[in-house]
Write a protein that holds these residues in place. Structure first.
Motif, mmCIF file in Angstrom:
data_model
loop_
_atom_site.group_PDB
_atom_site.id
_atom_site.type_symbol
_atom_site.label_atom_id
_atom_site.label_comp_id
_atom_site.label_asym_id
_atom_site.label_seq_id
_atom_site.Cartn_x
_atom_site.Cartn_y
_atom_site.Cartn_z
ATOM 1 N N UNK A 26 50.144 6.931 41.769
ATOM 2 C CA UNK A 26 50.611 5.715 41.095
ATOM 3 C C UNK A 26 49.591 5.246 40.057
ATOM 4 N N UNK A 27 48.320 5.366 40.413
ATOM 5 C CA UNK A 27 47.264 4.951 39.492
ATOM 6 C C UNK A 27 47.314 5.775 38.205
ATOM 7 N N UNK A 28 47.531 7.083 38.359
ATOM 8 C CA UNK A 28 47.628 7.939 37.177
ATOM 9 C C UNK A 28 48.744 7.462 36.259
ATOM 10 N N UNK A 29 49.877 7.103 36.860
ATOM 11 C CA UNK A 29 50.994 6.641 36.030
ATOM 12 C C UNK A 29 50.662 5.310 35.351
ATOM 13 N N UNK A 30 50.022 4.424 36.089
ATOM 14 C CA UNK A 30 49.632 3.144 35.498
ATOM 15 C C UNK A 30 48.673 3.356 34.335
ATOM 16 N N UNK A 31 47.699 4.229 34.555
ATOM 17 C CA UNK A 31 46.722 4.547 33.511
ATOM 18 C C UNK A 31 47.431 5.152 32.296
ATOM 19 N N UNK A 32 48.457 5.961 32.561
ATOM 20 C CA UNK A 32 49.198 6.587 31.463
ATOM 21 C C UNK A 32 49.896 5.537 30.609
ATOM 22 N N UNK A 33 50.377 4.476 31.263
ATOM 23 C CA UNK A 33 51.109 3.453 30.502
ATOM 24 C C UNK A 33 50.160 2.546 29.716
ATOM 25 N N UNK A 34 48.912 2.457 30.152
ATOM 26 C CA UNK A 34 47.985 1.496 29.542
ATOM 27 C C UNK A 34 47.917 1.596 28.014
ATOM 28 N N UNK A 35 47.679 2.785 27.431
ATOM 29 C CA UNK A 35 47.565 2.813 25.964
ATOM 30 C C UNK A 35 48.868 2.436 25.272
ATOM 31 N N UNK A 36 49.996 2.894 25.813
ATOM 32 C CA UNK A 36 51.278 2.574 25.181
ATOM 33 C C UNK A 36 51.533 1.073 25.229
ATOM 34 N N UNK A 37 51.293 0.467 26.390
ATOM 35 C CA UNK A 37 51.568 -0.960 26.531
ATOM 36 C C UNK A 37 50.607 -1.788 25.693
ATOM 37 N N UNK A 38 49.375 -1.343 25.614
ATOM 38 C CA UNK A 38 48.398 -2.052 24.796
ATOM 39 C C UNK A 38 48.865 -2.076 23.336
ATOM 40 N N UNK A 39 49.597 -1.042 22.950
ATOM 41 C CA UNK A 39 50.136 -0.952 21.595
ATOM 42 C C UNK A 39 51.468 -1.683 21.494
ATOM 43 N N UNK A 40 51.874 -2.355 22.590
ATOM 44 C CA UNK A 40 53.186 -3.005 22.689
ATOM 45 C C UNK A 40 54.313 -2.006 22.472
#
Lengths: 374, 520
Positions: free
Chosen positions: A86-100
């Motif tokens: 789950x952490x890997x998936x969360x980490x994967x989303x971080x850059x995309x979400x940071x970019x909105x």
């Protein structure tokens, strides 16, 4: 001064806070969890007629404890294993979400990574390659497939400004269909409609035990990804560009940043890390592939990313909480013969309170003052 | 108790978080008078009036309306007490006509359109408003929208009118007409409050002036006893030199040549129509026009941010003497060619800065990518941030505080400071002093003048004609995307520029001609 009785203040007024010290934030979160436990206790007591303390104890046992040492170890290792994925998936989303860029396609990107992993595992399992080389090839394949699944919506967003939420969401269904096609293709034994455990006897392409830990490699991969993503977002120029694009595309253009390039590059990374999660899920956990390999975790990761405010280190704490709740919930479901829904309600109550505490962190409430005697 | 006062506010305090917007402010507004509320940006003028209009509720203090203590909890309460406020941002429904906007939300019982129109007409005649009741709001000029807002408020029965910086968006001619209307309202016994920071307007129109500074009440003076110097001193808290030191341009060389530039805006409307001019190094070229006249597109076209339809922009490099075409190049390409083009855009937080980032990270924005390393270098930007904080007196808890938390003036200092620090060859500023206090404004003018003396070609888009006249060397006037004239700032007058801004004879309404329906 004349005394006026007609003058009334509103009952409750809200004002925005200037900011809150970290200890106060933690306090708010702790209080919210305690309150949540209290409300859940009422629910448990009145609806299921069980002793809430027993139920909480069982939850704890399901995640971190057990009647014997072996059971406890097993519980802990399963909990850690789930946290890693789950952490890997969360980490994967971080850059995309940071970019909105609202990447709701972690589910599909992980599945595609899993499909690639399983494919290589099956095709190269008997080739006599050393296991470490096989693992590297599998990982590369998973990264490629995950990245492509992230790239497609990114290109459409960058060039034609399509809605990324809808696009990534739909890509999940395509990924699921591709997976079920592959399952039919690789069916083993014939007619079972599953792929079965891949390379069960040779264990080719399975994660090796590390430091006596069955899930040692899972932990290492998750830790590396978490730290690397933190550094990438905070310390590199590309991370800076992501933050600028996320805040304002106009500012990015003004600064000479190519918004298209950043969107595409960032989604390649996001998809690639999702692919790694698929690799870990197939080679490190399940040793098989099915349409439920991702199992909704691609969506849970969205909650993780948001609650952690896209900070990968906070994500560790959030995944810990969510996995603890999940493990605990399934434990009480089996032990007290409750159905899954009762357990899910408890999970829901706790998440609700944590989200609610955001409100108290952002706003301050003023109640109408008592009328002072003049 | 004296009931001659329409409004009396006593010891009103309002805080936002730890920011004190108003601290124990007491003021009075008489019936039949025009009160100016004077103060720099961030002095709490708008906040105190918002409490009167029911938008905020005070933390403490009392408000008396016509001698009775009241609690104003919502704009509706304010309406019922006869208080109407005209905000800087108009609250009108775009697709409705003037008449529909006035009636909106007033429907009690059956709507008698004829009677309503008669009443509106009566109001217009009484105060001297000119308005076309059937014109849709989206076809209106800013001045017409403002007129409509005022009529709307009076129609709803307001006796106490608050106008928040009403002249900020008007040409000199429009301002004069507005002032006539305000004088008529005063004659009719209404209490009028004008929030402003323009001194000459205060002296021209008001009876009394109440001055706020940093959220606190400084004092009230009768306008006839006041001078510009004295008001400034009360407003700023110390003596201020109100002179712009304009030197004759020396060694001017051609720096930027714009030829036949046209472009379309996002809505597909022609925003720039065949513009040609030359900007010289060592000279300040002012750009005047009503907001939306194409000034934004002009600067953005030069900066490589706006797609153009036709035309060219030639940059003459001062060191090599070569001519470089800028059209068709992105900001990064322009920078990589070594062209130092500084740009202070109008939208500070939406384009010039990143609101959620601190000063340090905002300093990096323009050249974070200079060297080829993967990691960002924060040492230089941190140093630059410290320098700018120090030299321009930026008020911020730390250089890492998100700039969106700073006040407008401080945000602008950060932006202007960064743009000037890069030793530009061309400096373009859009509304560089909007929202800045007098002191800071003058320090910005000085900075711009220094750049001019350094041989920089400065393009200064401004809204305050007095400043344009005393700062610039030449003034280029735009009207509806067309170049309506380039005048010598030393010899021209405000009236001449005002006419060029509207490019029509006497009244701006005539000659617009679009979307007008026939009268009854």
């Amino acid at each position: 001064m004349s005394k006026e009785t007609s003058v009334k203040e509103p009952l409750i007024r809200l004002t925005k806070r200037d900011g809150m010290p970290v200890w106060a934030k933690i306090l708010v979160y702790l209080v919210s969890i305690l309150l949540a436990l209290g409300v859940s206790a009422l629910f448990i007591f009145f609806v299921t007629k069980l002793n809430p303390v027993d139920v909480y104890k069982t939850m704890w046992q399901g995640a971190f404890g057990g009647i014997s040492d072996t059971v406890r170890k097993l519980h802990i290792s399963v909990t850690v294993r789930d946290i890693c994925t789950l952490l890997l998936l969360g980490v994967a989303l971080a850059p995309a979400f940071k970019m909105r860029f609202w990447n709701c396609g972690a589910e599909g990107q992980m599945l595609m990574g899993g499909v690639a992993t399983a494919f290589i595992m099956i095709k190269l399992g008997n080739s006599g390659l050393p296991n470490w080389l096989l693992l590297i090839i599998m990982c590369a394949g998973a990264i490629l497939f995950g990245a492509v699944w992230g790239l497609i919506p990114a290109v459409f967003k960058a060039v034609w400004n399509t809605n990324e939420t809808l696009f990534t969401l739909m890509m999940n269904y395509v990924a699921i269909q591709i997976t079920s096609y592959c399952v039919a293709l690789w069916e083993n034994p014939f007619g079972s409609n599953t792929v079965g455990i891949i390379n069960q006897s040779s264990r080719a392409g399975w994660f090796p035990e590390l430091f006596g830990q069955r899930y040692g490699l899972n932990i290492i991969i998750a830790v590396i990804a978490t730290v690397a993503m933190f550094i990438y977002l905070k310390k590199t120029k590309q991370g800076y560009e992501i933050a600028v694009v996320g805040e304002s595309k106009n500012t990015a253009k003004y600064a000479g940043i190519s918004v298209k390039k950043v969107i595409i590059r960032t989604m390649l990374i996001s998809g690639a890390v999702c692919g790694v999660a698929g690799f870990v899920g197939v080679a490190g956990v399940d040793h098989t592939i099915s349409t439920s390999t991702a199992g909704g975790r691609g969506f849970t990761a969205i909650i993780v990313a948001w609650l952690a405010k896209f900070n990968t280190f906070f994500m560790v704490a959030i995944t810990l909480l969510i996995i603890f709740l999940n493990r605990g919930a399934s434990e009480i479901a089996s032990k007290f013969a409750l159905n899954e829904y009762a357990a899910n309600i408890i999970t829901g109550i706790i998440l609700f309170f944590i989200l609610g505490s955001e409100f108290f962190i952002t706003y301050k409430m003023h109640f109408r003052r008592k009328v002072k005697e003049a | 108790m004296e009931t001659n006062y329409a409004v009396e506010m006593r010891n009103v305090t309002k805080t936002f978080g730890s920011t004190v917007a108003n601290k124990n402010v007491s003021l009075t507004i008489k019936k039949g008078e025009i009160l100016s509320l004077l103060g720099e940006n961030g002095s709490g003028k708008t906040t105190i009036m918002n409490m009167l209009a029911g938008i905020y509720f005070p933390d403490s203090g009392q408000i008396f309306i016509n001698g009775r203590e009241e609690s104003i909890r919502s704009p509706k309460d304010a309406f019922n007490l006869g208080i109407g406020m005209i905000h800087q941002h108009f609250k009108l429904v775009d697709i409705f006509t003037a008449a529909e906007n006035i009636i909106l939300g007033q429907a009690e019982g059956r709507l008698n359109k004829k009677a309503v129109r008669a009443r509106i007409k009566e109001i217009c005649d009484k105060y001297g408003f000119k308005i076309d009741l059937d014109k849709k709001v989206y076809n209106m000029s800013v001045s017409e929208k403002q007129t409509l807002e005022i009529i709307k408020v009076i129609y709803r029965g307001a006796d106490i009118l608050i106008l928040d910086e009403p002249t900020a968006v008007l040409t000199p001619q429009e301002t004069e007409r507005l002032f006539n209307v305000i004088r008529n309202m005063k004659a009719a016994g209404k209490a009028v409050v004008i929030i402003t920071h323009k001194l000459h307007e205060v002296l021209e129109i008001s009876d009394r002036v109440t001055i706020l500074r940093k959220g606190e009440y400084v004092g009230t003076v009768n306008t006839r006893d006041a001078t510009e110097m004295m008001l400034t001193e009360m407003m700023v808290g110390k003596k201020v030199e109100l002179n712009i030191d304009r030197k004759e341009p020396r060694n001017t060389v051609k720096r930027l040549e714009v030829r036949n530039l046209s472009c379309y805006n996002r809505e597909g409307r022609l925003a720039l129509d065949n513009i040609s001019f030359t900007a010289m190094g060592g000279e300040i070229l002012g750009i005047a026009g009503i907001s939306g006249c194409g000034e934004k597109e002009l600067l953005e076209s030069i900066a490589g941010l706006q797609k153009t339809a036709t035309g060219s922009v030639i940059f003459s490099d001062p060191s090599t003497g070569t001519d470089i075409e800028l059209i068709g190049k992105s900001p990064r390409v322009i920078k990589n060619l070594g062209i130092a083009l500084s740009f202070v855009p109008e939208d500070r937080l939406g384009m010039g800065l990143v609101g959620s980032m601190g000063m340090t990270e905002n300093m990096m924005l323009r050249d974070y990518n200079k060297d080829g390393v993967v990691f960002v270098n924060k040492a230089n930007p941190r140093h630059l941030a410290e320098t700018i904080k120090e030299e321009l007196g930026v008020v911020t808890p730390s250089i890492n505080t998100p700039v969106s938390r700073l006040s407008g003036g401080n945000v602008q200092k950060v932006l202007v400071g960064r743009e000037i620090s890069s030793a530009p060859a061309v400096l373009m500023t859009a509304y560089a002093v909007r929202g800045l206090d007098i002191n800071t404004s003058y320090s910005i003018y000085n900075l711009i003048n220094e750049q001019k003396e350094r041989g920089v070609a400065v393009l200064y888009v401004g809204e305050d004609l007095d400043v344009l006249l005393s700062l610039c060397d030449r003034i280029l006037v735009l009207c509806g995307g067309k170049l309506s004239g380039i005048v010598d700032a030393r010899t021209t007058t405000k009236e001449e520029i005002g006419l060029l801004m509207t490019k029509s004879g006497k009244t701006p309404e005539t000659g617009e001609g679009k979307g007008e329906t026939e009268d009854e």
